[in-house]
Design a protein around this motif. Structure first.
Motif, mmCIF file in Angstrom:
data_model
loop_
_atom_site.group_PDB
_atom_site.id
_atom_site.type_symbol
_atom_site.label_atom_id
_atom_site.label_comp_id
_atom_site.label_asym_id
_atom_site.label_seq_id
_atom_site.Cartn_x
_atom_site.Cartn_y
_atom_site.Cartn_z
ATOM 1 N N VAL A 1 0.818 -1.136 -0.135
ATOM 2 C CA VAL A 1 0.093 0.053 0.089
ATOM 3 C C VAL A 1 0.820 1.473 -0.079
ATOM 4 C CG1 VAL A 1 -1.933 -1.258 1.191
ATOM 5 C CG2 VAL A 1 -0.027 0.117 2.448
ATOM 6 N N TRP A 2 0.021 2.308 -0.350
ATOM 7 C CA TRP A 2 0.910 3.691 -0.387
ATOM 8 C C TRP A 2 0.821 4.193 1.270
ATOM 9 C CZ3 TRP A 2 4.249 5.183 -3.877
ATOM 10 C CH2 TRP A 2 3.917 4.783 -5.181
ATOM 11 N N ALA A 3 1.824 4.929 1.517
ATOM 12 C CA ALA A 3 1.908 5.181 2.985
ATOM 13 C C ALA A 3 2.628 6.591 3.194
ATOM 14 C CB ALA A 3 2.640 4.541 3.878
ATOM 15 N N GLU A 4 2.193 7.373 4.096
ATOM 16 C CA GLU A 4 3.060 8.655 4.491
ATOM 17 C C GLU A 4 3.602 8.276 6.117
ATOM 18 O OE1 GLU A 4 1.731 13.116 5.735
ATOM 19 O OE2 GLU A 4 0.181 11.808 5.557
ATOM 20 N N PHE A 5 5.018 8.703 6.048
ATOM 21 C CA PHE A 5 5.452 8.546 7.222
ATOM 22 C C PHE A 5 5.643 9.833 7.840
ATOM 23 C CE2 PHE A 5 6.877 4.820 5.114
ATOM 24 C CZ PHE A 5 7.622 3.866 5.947
ATOM 25 N N LYS A 6 5.032 9.958 9.230
ATOM 26 C CA LYS A 6 5.177 10.928 10.062
ATOM 27 C C LYS A 6 6.564 11.132 10.814
ATOM 28 C CE LYS A 6 0.813 11.814 9.473
ATOM 29 N NZ LYS A 6 0.173 12.775 9.028
ATOM 30 N N ALA A 7 7.044 12.155 11.277
ATOM 31 C CA ALA A 7 8.372 12.367 11.996
ATOM 32 C C ALA A 7 8.357 11.313 13.062
ATOM 33 C CB ALA A 7 8.676 13.928 12.516
ATOM 34 N N PRO A 8 9.403 10.764 13.407
ATOM 35 C CA PRO A 8 9.725 9.740 14.390
ATOM 36 C C PRO A 8 9.666 10.465 15.832
ATOM 37 C CG PRO A 8 11.588 10.115 13.162
ATOM 38 C CD PRO A 8 10.524 10.850 12.350
ATOM 39 N N LYS A 9 9.004 9.699 16.790
ATOM 40 C CA LYS A 9 9.032 10.291 18.149
ATOM 41 C C LYS A 9 10.280 9.049 19.026
ATOM 42 C CE LYS A 9 4.442 11.678 17.967
ATOM 43 N NZ LYS A 9 2.990 11.104 18.115
ATOM 44 N N VAL A 10 11.248 10.126 19.374
ATOM 45 C CA VAL A 10 12.417 9.236 20.153
ATOM 46 C C VAL A 10 12.362 9.699 21.620
ATOM 47 C CG1 VAL A 10 14.832 9.050 20.418
ATOM 48 C CG2 VAL A 10 13.728 9.323 18.126
ATOM 49 N N LYS A 11 12.506 8.766 22.525
ATOM 50 C CA LYS A 11 12.592 9.054 23.864
ATOM 51 C C LYS A 11 13.608 8.053 24.531
ATOM 52 C CE LYS A 11 8.730 5.980 24.767
ATOM 53 N NZ LYS A 11 7.401 6.068 25.655
ATOM 54 N N GLU A 12 14.480 8.739 25.445
ATOM 55 C CA GLU A 12 15.578 7.732 25.984
ATOM 56 C C GLU A 12 14.855 7.265 27.339
ATOM 57 O OE1 GLU A 12 19.012 10.187 26.130
ATOM 58 O OE2 GLU A 12 19.449 9.800 24.169
ATOM 59 N N LEU A 13 15.314 6.102 27.586
ATOM 60 C CA LEU A 13 14.826 5.349 28.852
ATOM 61 C C LEU A 13 16.078 4.900 29.353
ATOM 62 C CD1 LEU A 13 12.143 3.312 26.979
ATOM 63 C CD2 LEU A 13 11.608 5.528 28.458
ATOM 64 N N ALA A 14 16.193 4.992 30.752
ATOM 65 C CA ALA A 14 17.122 4.213 31.622
ATOM 66 C C ALA A 14 16.669 2.749 31.923
ATOM 67 C CB ALA A 14 17.472 4.876 32.987
ATOM 68 N N ALA A 15 17.606 1.714 31.549
ATOM 69 C CA ALA A 15 17.300 0.384 31.864
ATOM 70 C C ALA A 15 18.819 -0.251 31.932
ATOM 71 C CB ALA A 15 16.840 -0.261 30.311
ATOM 72 N N THR A 16 18.665 -0.856 33.323
ATOM 73 C CA THR A 16 19.760 -1.592 33.781
ATOM 74 C C THR A 16 20.967 -0.984 33.799
ATOM 75 O OG1 THR A 16 19.899 -2.982 32.031
ATOM 76 C CG2 THR A 16 18.504 -3.994 33.827
ATOM 77 N N GLY A 17 21.089 0.266 34.114
ATOM 78 C CA GLY A 17 22.080 1.048 34.110
ATOM 79 C C GLY A 17 22.862 1.813 33.040
ATOM 80 N N THR A 18 22.129 1.479 31.734
ATOM 81 C CA THR A 18 22.328 1.890 30.526
ATOM 82 C C THR A 18 21.080 2.950 29.911
ATOM 83 O OG1 THR A 18 23.422 1.504 28.182
ATOM 84 C CG2 THR A 18 21.546 -0.133 29.220
ATOM 85 N N ILE A 19 21.508 3.614 28.993
ATOM 86 C CA ILE A 19 20.524 4.539 28.380
ATOM 87 C C ILE A 19 19.845 3.726 27.115
ATOM 88 C CG2 ILE A 19 19.869 6.763 27.054
ATOM 89 C CD1 ILE A 19 20.341 7.069 30.027
ATOM 90 N N VAL A 20 18.773 3.604 27.221
ATOM 91 C CA VAL A 20 18.019 2.907 25.721
ATOM 92 C C VAL A 20 17.247 3.909 24.865
ATOM 93 C CG1 VAL A 20 16.791 0.899 24.888
ATOM 94 C CG2 VAL A 20 18.063 0.667 26.796
#
Length: 113
Positions: A40-59
């Motif tokens: 199908v034809w699609a339109e991509f919107k701007a991505p949403k990024v968030k940083e999470l702390a998980a077991t001592g590292t940033i994900v």
């Protein structure tokens, strides 16, 4: 929906599963685990990024909204693939909603391999 914004071709895929004989389902033997449903034809919107702390590292967690013409068969757990210049990106569909009578929006997480 502005049809001119639908400028990417994506392939919608659903899991290709079979009964495991115990009331559950598993990937078909010898299969890829996915079957193409539609392109199908699609339109991509701007991505949403968030940083999470998980077991001592940033994900980093990246989600993206992909708009397509209205479809009633797309479900959470499906995926969408997009190929550009020989590079294929895979997106797991996390949520599906219909904001109006013409559009279906797929909230996806990019699969990083």
């Amino acid at each position: 929906m502005n049809a001119g914004n639908l400028n990417k071709r994506i392939t919608l895929q659903k899991p290709d599963l079979e009964s495991d004989g115990q009331g559950g389902r598993r990937k078909k033997t010898g299969g890829t685990g996915w079957v193409d449903v539609a392109t199908v034809w699609a339109e991509f919107k701007a991505p949403k990024v968030k940083e999470l702390a998980a077991t001592g590292t940033i994900v980093g967690d990246l989600t993206r909204e992909i708009s397509i013409r209205r479809r009633s068969d797309v479900r959470r757990g499906w995926r969408a693939t997009y190929t550009f210049k020989g590079i294929t990106k895979t997106f797991d569909i996390q949520h599906v909603y219909d904001p109006d009578l013409e559009t279906t929006v797929l909230v996806c997480r990019e699969v990083v391999r």
